[in-house]
Design a protein around this motif. Structure first.
Motif, PDB file in Angstrom:
ATOM      1  N   GLU A 150       1.388  -1.339   0.459  1.00 24.74           N
ATOM      2  CA  GLU A 150      -0.256  -0.166   0.046  1.00 24.74           C
ATOM      3  C   GLU A 150       1.298   1.507   0.156  1.00 24.74           C
ATOM      4  O   GLU A 150       1.861   1.302   1.105  1.00 24.74           O
ATOM      5  CB  GLU A 150      -0.970  -0.292   1.419  1.00 24.74           C
ATOM      6  N   ASP A 151       0.500   2.038  -0.480  1.00 26.33           N
ATOM      7  CA  ASP A 151       1.131   3.696  -0.876  1.00 26.33           C
ATOM      8  C   ASP A 151       0.883   4.275  -0.127  1.00 26.33           C
ATOM      9  O   ASP A 151       0.976   5.598   0.295  1.00 26.33           O
ATOM     10  CB  ASP A 151       1.868   3.209  -2.485  1.00 26.33           C
ATOM     11  N   SER A 152      -0.542   4.709   0.101  1.00 18.68           N
ATOM     12  CA  SER A 152      -1.468   5.557   0.654  1.00 18.68           C
ATOM     13  C   SER A 152      -0.608   5.954   2.842  1.00 18.68           C
ATOM     14  O   SER A 152      -1.300   4.141   3.345  1.00 18.68           O
ATOM     15  CB  SER A 152      -2.756   5.798   0.301  1.00 18.68           C
ATOM     16  N   PRO A 153      -0.292   6.535   2.923  1.00 16.46           N
ATOM     17  CA  PRO A 153       0.339   5.818   4.364  1.00 16.46           C
ATOM     18  C   PRO A 153      -1.165   6.153   5.771  1.00 16.46           C
ATOM     19  O   PRO A 153      -1.058   5.539   6.328  1.00 16.46           O
ATOM     20  CB  PRO A 153       0.678   7.174   5.025  1.00 16.46           C
ATOM     21  N   GLY A 154      -2.147   6.660   4.837  1.00 12.61           N
ATOM     22  CA  GLY A 154      -3.412   7.205   5.626  1.00 12.61           C
ATOM     23  C   GLY A 154      -3.900   5.685   5.780  1.00 12.61           C
ATOM     24  O   GLY A 154      -4.290   4.559   6.557  1.00 12.61           O
ATOM     25  N   ASP A 155      -3.634   4.774   4.507  1.00 10.87           N
ATOM     26  CA  ASP A 155      -4.464   3.688   4.448  1.00 10.87           C
ATOM     27  C   ASP A 155      -3.758   2.683   5.430  1.00 10.87           C
ATOM     28  O   ASP A 155      -4.506   2.149   6.134  1.00 10.87           O
ATOM     29  CB  ASP A 155      -4.544   3.416   3.651  1.00 10.87           C
ATOM     30  N   ARG A 164      -1.654   3.317   7.939  1.00 10.54           N
ATOM     31  CA  ARG A 164      -2.558   3.581   9.538  1.00 10.54           C
ATOM     32  C   ARG A 164      -3.912   2.962   9.739  1.00 10.54           C
ATOM     33  O   ARG A 164      -3.814   2.473  10.106  1.00 10.54           O
ATOM     34  CB  ARG A 164      -2.463   5.169   9.971  1.00 10.54           C
ATOM     35  N   LEU A 165      -4.719   3.197   8.897  1.00  7.99           N
ATOM     36  CA  LEU A 165      -6.099   2.659   9.059  1.00  7.99           C
ATOM     37  C   LEU A 165      -5.977   1.249   9.469  1.00  7.99           C
ATOM     38  O   LEU A 165      -6.540   0.819  10.357  1.00  7.99           O
ATOM     39  CB  LEU A 165      -6.815   2.750   7.994  1.00  7.99           C
ATOM     40  N   GLU A 177      -4.632  -0.264  12.791  1.00 11.66           N
ATOM     41  CA  GLU A 177      -5.290   0.551  13.496  1.00 11.66           C
ATOM     42  C   GLU A 177      -6.187  -1.120  13.710  1.00 11.66           C
ATOM     43  O   GLU A 177      -6.468  -1.287  14.429  1.00 11.66           O
ATOM     44  CB  GLU A 177      -5.979   1.629  13.555  1.00 11.66           C
ATOM     45  N   ARG A 185      -4.666  -3.929  14.440  1.00 11.10           N
ATOM     46  CA  ARG A 185      -4.136  -3.781  16.432  1.00 11.10           C
ATOM     47  C   ARG A 185      -5.044  -3.853  16.988  1.00 11.10           C
ATOM     48  O   ARG A 185      -5.543  -4.724  18.180  1.00 11.10           O
ATOM     49  CB  ARG A 185      -3.853  -2.309  16.199  1.00 11.10           C
ATOM     50  N   GLU A 186      -6.913  -3.527  16.745  1.00 12.94           N
ATOM     51  CA  GLU A 186      -7.861  -4.127  17.325  1.00 12.94           C
ATOM     52  C   GLU A 186      -8.498  -5.574  17.334  1.00 12.94           C
ATOM     53  O   GLU A 186      -9.213  -5.923  17.843  1.00 12.94           O
ATOM     54  CB  GLU A 186      -8.923  -2.580  16.968  1.00 12.94           C
ATOM     55  N   LYS A 210     -12.797  -0.820  -0.694  1.00  9.28           N
ATOM     56  CA  LYS A 210     -12.391  -0.596   0.888  1.00  9.28           C
ATOM     57  C   LYS A 210     -13.645   0.387   1.579  1.00  9.28           C
ATOM     58  O   LYS A 210     -14.321   1.308   0.884  1.00  9.28           O
ATOM     59  CB  LYS A 210     -11.440   0.366   0.831  1.00  9.28           C
ATOM     60  N   LEU A 228     -14.481   4.452   8.845  1.00  9.39           N
ATOM     61  CA  LEU A 228     -13.881   3.700   9.471  1.00  9.39           C
ATOM     62  C   LEU A 228     -14.630   2.321   9.923  1.00  9.39           C
ATOM     63  O   LEU A 228     -13.643   1.682  10.053  1.00  9.39           O
ATOM     64  CB  LEU A 228     -14.003   4.969  10.730  1.00  9.39           C
ATOM     65  N   ARG A 264     -11.899   9.831   1.730  1.00  7.71           N
ATOM     66  CA  ARG A 264     -12.074   8.277   2.531  1.00  7.71           C
ATOM     67  C   ARG A 264     -11.253   8.513   4.475  1.00  7.71           C
ATOM     68  O   ARG A 264     -11.413   8.499   5.370  1.00  7.71           O
ATOM     69  CB  ARG A 264     -11.507   6.916   1.995  1.00  7.71           C
ATOM     70  N   MET A 265     -10.008   9.116   3.354  1.00  8.62           N
ATOM     71  CA  MET A 265      -9.434   9.251   4.510  1.00  8.62           C
ATOM     72  C   MET A 265      -9.727  10.224   5.468  1.00  8.62           C
ATOM     73  O   MET A 265      -9.742  10.326   7.006  1.00  8.62           O
ATOM     74  CB  MET A 265      -7.760  10.476   4.015  1.00  8.62           C
ATOM     75  N   SER A 314     -13.035  11.146   5.822  1.00 13.45           N
ATOM     76  CA  SER A 314     -14.086  10.572   6.835  1.00 13.45           C
ATOM     77  C   SER A 314     -13.382   9.636   8.236  1.00 13.45           C
ATOM     78  O   SER A 314     -13.707   9.672   8.985  1.00 13.45           O
ATOM     79  CB  SER A 314     -14.644   9.716   5.637  1.00 13.45           C
ATOM     80  N   SER A 315     -12.468   8.813   7.467  1.00 18.15           N
ATOM     81  CA  SER A 315     -12.412   7.525   8.313  1.00 18.15           C
ATOM     82  C   SER A 315     -11.547   8.276   9.896  1.00 18.15           C
ATOM     83  O   SER A 315     -11.602   7.930  10.513  1.00 18.15           O
ATOM     84  CB  SER A 315     -11.124   6.724   7.580  1.00 18.15           C
ATOM     85  N   TYR A 316     -10.629   9.509   9.353  1.00 20.21           N
ATOM     86  CA  TYR A 316      -9.576  10.067  10.390  1.00 20.21           C
ATOM     87  C   TYR A 316     -10.540  10.403  11.077  1.00 20.21           C
ATOM     88  O   TYR A 316      -9.803  10.873  12.492  1.00 20.21           O
ATOM     89  CB  TYR A 316      -8.613  10.194   9.783  1.00 20.21           C
ATOM     90  N   GLN A 353     -13.464  10.574  11.967  1.00 24.10           N
ATOM     91  CA  GLN A 353     -14.366   9.498  12.852  1.00 24.10           C
ATOM     92  C   GLN A 353     -13.385   8.612  13.972  1.00 24.10           C
ATOM     93  O   GLN A 353     -14.114   8.773  14.574  1.00 24.10           O
ATOM     94  CB  GLN A 353     -15.081   7.770  11.332  1.00 24.10           C
ATOM     95  N   LEU A 354     -12.461   8.210  13.165  1.00 24.66           N
ATOM     96  CA  LEU A 354     -11.569   7.721  14.540  1.00 24.66           C
ATOM     97  C   LEU A 354     -11.046   8.678  15.520  1.00 24.66           C
ATOM     98  O   LEU A 354     -11.426   8.351  17.196  1.00 24.66           O
ATOM     99  CB  LEU A 354      -9.817   7.400  14.180  1.00 24.66           C
ATOM    100  N   ARG A 392     -11.456   8.484  19.036  1.00 25.69           N
ATOM    101  CA  ARG A 392     -11.191   7.894  20.338  1.00 25.69           C
ATOM    102  C   ARG A 392     -11.401   9.201  21.185  1.00 25.69           C
ATOM    103  O   ARG A 392     -11.088   9.060  22.435  1.00 25.69           O
ATOM    104  CB  ARG A 392      -9.689   8.477  19.615  1.00 25.69           C
ATOM    105  N   GLY A 435      -4.171   4.114  -4.817  1.00 29.54           N
ATOM    106  CA  GLY A 435      -5.214   3.158  -4.452  1.00 29.54           C
ATOM    107  C   GLY A 435      -5.882   2.552  -3.389  1.00 29.54           C
ATOM    108  O   GLY A 435      -5.606   3.314  -2.318  1.00 29.54           O
TER     109      GLY A 435
END
Lengths: 149, 685
Positions: free
Chosen positions: A17-22, A24-25, A28, A31-32, A122, A126, B460-461, B463-465, B467-468, B472, B685
């Motif tokens: 995966e090249d997207s750091p956001g993905d 990390r997600l 995460e 990890r859970e 995906k 979240l 998505r980023m 939205s996801s973050y 939400q995260l 938290r 991607g």
């Protein structure tokens, strides 16, 4: 955590995966998760091949139990990498789960034609993403029988 | 001359010449002599009664017994004989003179008659012949006469006239007129013998006589003659009952008179013939003249007509030239040598007078023929062509060239050209605009697709973050932070739905399928199935009429169309449970579908706007949604070449109607597809 008890050795997962956001997600979510795992991350297909073939800086890399593969990657994209893996007798046994945002029919068809083991999109939310990752983990490491290492 | 044998014996010893013969008669020899008894003296003296060379007879004297035939006596006798002969001679002369005078009188009479005949030019033929006949009767001393004409082959005699005396004496009432020659009696002999015939004793028996009928004029003497014209007998003329016998002189009289008459008749007939000929000729001349006059009149009329026609032709010609002059563009005739044999006004206006220059010089100021010239192709192919020519100045001409045979047979090229520069430019501009539009549309769809797809990633980023973050740190920061996080989460969610809808909208154009026979009832059932939850939640009553079982359409899009319309009908419902009615009508070339509801309706001022993407009429809080549904409906109908519209009023429900043509479902182009996310190589991607 039966599996952990039975098999305390953590499962090895390679995330391409090249997207750091993905990344990390995914981390995460994992990890859970319930399963003890080692998550390795590479950013493109070229690096992924080096990891799988234990080349260069990945000479000590373990052989992963599961590959989570995004389709859109720099240098060598997911489709090319998939073709390489499934065309390589030493690597083709490793299950590959395509994890992408694309819902394009063509992408889906092509992935399965190249012997992808699963195709997962995906979710935007979240919670939904976490559920998907959980489901993948659960399916591949508690339900199916993987090839012996 | 005295023939001695015929003389009495006493005169036989007649002397020759002037001599006196003295002789003695014997007794026997003078028996019967008148002188013998009176004077028995046997001595006689005979002398010739002669005057000059002519002998008139003999003078015989008996001498007395006592007298001697002395010389003196003989001399006396000679003198006496001379006197007697002279007397005889004198008498003969007188008689001859008298006869000559009589002949002369007859001749004069006849000539006078002929003269009168010849002067009778105005007389009729009958008058002519009557006169001639009367004259013939008179000149021959006859009392009756007749004239009969012969036919051409001399077989039939036709009685023409009788003399007045004959007519007076004739008692036959029904006189025959036509006599076949063969059956004629004595009077036909003149024909048969072809010469005059004189019968002075008509009553004497004659084998030729056949007798004449009772009442016929008594005939004592008869003479008739054939009248000749050359060798041909043309008539028979006869006279009769002269006191004295007829002789040759009568014949001559009759012949001369009748021949004269015939010549006159002939001349008259010639004249008549000539006159007839003349009349005929004149008639023919008149006819011909009339014909000529008629022909002349006709000719005049024809010439007038021709003149009119020529006038018309000239007018027509003038008009044609006007037309040629008025034609848009130009017209010209070209020789194979590229000379301009004719140019119209349009040519002159465009290029000026050709002035003997070649076409390429006159028109475009070129030194060489135009490199792309096709004008002369018809000379070789014989086929007219249409092509386009661009002048060096940039004017575009639509050229029409065809072979043209001139009046003298010369092969030319007829060129007609329209200046289509403006049209050309406009077309080009239109083509460009169309291409631009198509490109723009394609780009727009591509953009919508790519954008929405690629927007998904960062969204998505976010939205996801968010939400995260909420998950938290909710309640761990202050109230403002919680509220901010709330808006961010809501915004991200809406943006996600917008992007999804945008994708749906763009896929109508890019992911359509080829039309196929589609059952609308099944389509509506599928749409209603997809709306099952909404229908149940709202307690909606959906009534669907039987719909066409086969329309040419993209079934999937048709489902979406009905689903959006029914979904809208349920969504924009009023207080009461919604009622929706779906109907269809056959409108000939197209099907017309209606989805009518009992909902809140809308102001018709917005009737058009509602079909535009992301247009909303109601607050989001009351009626959630992005405003994409009707835009998608509009796009689907448009793709099927149909129309869609709404009829409504606020609070009165809404009736959405759309049409689907029967002939043409929608574009049969390749099924479009959503561009891959990888179309953007930089995309995540």
């Amino acid at each position: 955590m039966d599996r952990l008890v039975e098999n305390p050795k953590p499962v090895q997962i390679l995330l391409v995966e090249d997207s750091p956001g993905d990344v990390r997600l995914t981390m995460e979510a994992l990890r859970e998760g319930k399963i003890c795992n080692n998550l390795f991350v590479v950013r493109d297909g070229v690096e992924a091949l080096e990891f799988l073939r234990q080349q260069g800086e990945h000479a000590q890399a373990p052989r992963p139990d599961l590959i989570l593969l995004d389709l859109n990657l720099p240098r060598m994209d997911g489709r090319e990498l998939l073709a390489e893996i499934k065309g390589d007798a030493a690597l083709q046994q490793i299950p590959v789960v395509i994890l992408t945002t694309s819902k394009a029919e063509q992408d889906i068809m092509r992935a399965y034609s190249l012997h992808a083991n699963a195709y997962v999109t995906k979710p935007v939310g979240l919670d939904q993403f976490a559920e998907v990752i959980d489901a993948i983990e659960d399916f591949w490491f508690t339900i199916v029988m993987l090839p012996p290492r | 001359m005295i023939r001695r044998q015929t003389l009495p014996p006493c005169a036989r010893p007649a002397p020759d010449g002037r001599d006196v013969l003295v002789w003695v008669a014997d007794a026997d020899g003078c028996a019967g002599c008148p002188l013998a008894g009176a004077n028995p003296c046997p001595t006689r003296m005979t002398v010739t009664l002669a005057h000059e060379e002519r002998d008139y007879g003999l003078l015989c004297v008996c001498l007395a017994p006592e007298t001697e035939a002395a010389a003196e006596e003989q001399e006396l006798l000679l003198e006496l004989a001379g006197d007697i002969a002279l007397g005889l001679h004198m008498r003969e002369l007188a008689e001859a003179e008298s006869e000559a005078q009589r002949s002369l009188a007859l001749e004069r009479d006849r000539l006078a008659a002929l003269h009168r005949l010849s002067e009778m030019s105005e007389a009729s033929l009958n008058q002519l012949t009557d006169f001639a006949l009367e004259e013939a009767v008179r000149l021959t001393g006859s009392t009756i006469g007749y004239l009969a004409f012969m036919n051409e082959d001399e077989s039939i005699l036709t009685m023409h006239s009788w003399s007045k005396s004959a007519m007076a004496e004739c008692a036959i009432i029904d006189k025959p007129i036509v006599y076949p020659v063969v059956s004629t009696g004595l009077w036909g002999e003149a024909v048969r013998q072809r010469q005059p015939v004189i019968t002075n004793d008509y009553q004497a028996p004659n084998p030729q006589k056949k007798g004449y009928p009772a009442g016929h004029v008594h005939v004592a003497r008869h003479m008739n003659i054939p009248v000749f014209d050359g060798e041909q007998i043309v008539a028979v003329a006869g006279v009769g009952n002269k006191e004295e016998p007829y002789d040759d002189r009568d014949v001559v009289q009759l012949q001369l008179l009748m021949q004269g008459m015939w010549r006159l008749i002939q001349r008259r007939s010639y004249l008549t013939e000539l006159q007839a000929l003349n009349e005929d000729l004149e008639a023919r001349v008149q006819t011909r003249t009339a014909e000529l006059a008629e022909a002349n009149e006709q000719l005049t009329s024809e010439m007038a007509q021709r003149a009119r026609a020529q006038e018309q032709t000239a007018a027509e010609r003038a008009r044609l030239f006007n037309v040629l002059g008025m034609l848009p563009g130009y017209t010209c005739l070209l020789t194979p040598e590229r000379d301009l044999a004719y140019v119209n006004q349009g040519f002159v206006e465009l290029f000026g007078e050709p002035g003997g220059r070649k076409c390429y010089q006159a028109m475009f100021g070129r030194r060489e023929p135009c490199p792309n010239c096709r004008s002369f192709e018809p000379l070789t192919t014989g086929e007219p062509i249409m092509w386009e020519q661009t002048s060096p100045a940039g004017a575009v001409f639509e050229m029409y060239n065809s072979g043209f045979t001139d009046l003298d047979g010369t092969q030319l090229i007829l060129e007609f050209a329209l200046d289509i520069t403006e049209r050309h430019d406009a077309q080009e501009a239109l083509g460009e605009a169309l291409a631009d539009l198509q490109r723009s549309n394609a780009e727009l769809e591509q953009f919508a697709s790519v954008a929405s797809h690629d927007l998904q990633e960062p969204l998505r980023m976010v939205s996801s973050y968010v939400q995260l973050l909420a998950k938290r740190y909710q309640g761990q920061l202050d109230a403002d932070a919680d509220e901010f996080i709330g808006y961010a989460v809501d915004g991200a969610g809406r943006m996600s739905r917008l992007i999804q809808d945008l994708l749906t909208y763009s896929r109508v154009g890019t992911r359509g399928r080829a039309p196929e026979p589609t059952d609308c009832n099944a389509v509506v059932q599928e749409a209603l199935g997809n709306l099952q939850a909404a229908i149940e939640d709202s307690a909606a009553e959906i009534i669907c009429d039987p719909l066409p079982e086969e329309v040419m359409a993209d079934g999937g899009q048709l489902v979406q169309l009905f689903q959006n319309l029914v979904g809208n009908a349920i969504k924009f419902r009023g207080e009461a449970p919604p009622q929706v009615r779906i109907t269809a009508a056959d409108q000939g070339p197209e099907w017309q579908f209606c989805v009518a509801d009992s909902g809140i309706g809308l102001d018709m001022a917005y009737a058009e706007r509602i079909f535009t993407i992301f247009q909303r009429l109601n607050p989001r809080e009351d009626y959630p949604g992005t405003g994409i549904g009707l835009a998608v409906c509009h796009k689907i109908v448009e793709r099927h070449h149909g129309r869609i519209w709404v009829e409504s009023a606020p609070g009165r429900g809404a009736k959405f109607t759309f049409t689907l043509p029967k002939e043409r479902g929608h574009d049969d182009g390749p099924i479009g597809r959503e561009p891959e996310a990888s179309a953007n190589p930089a995309g995540g991607g």
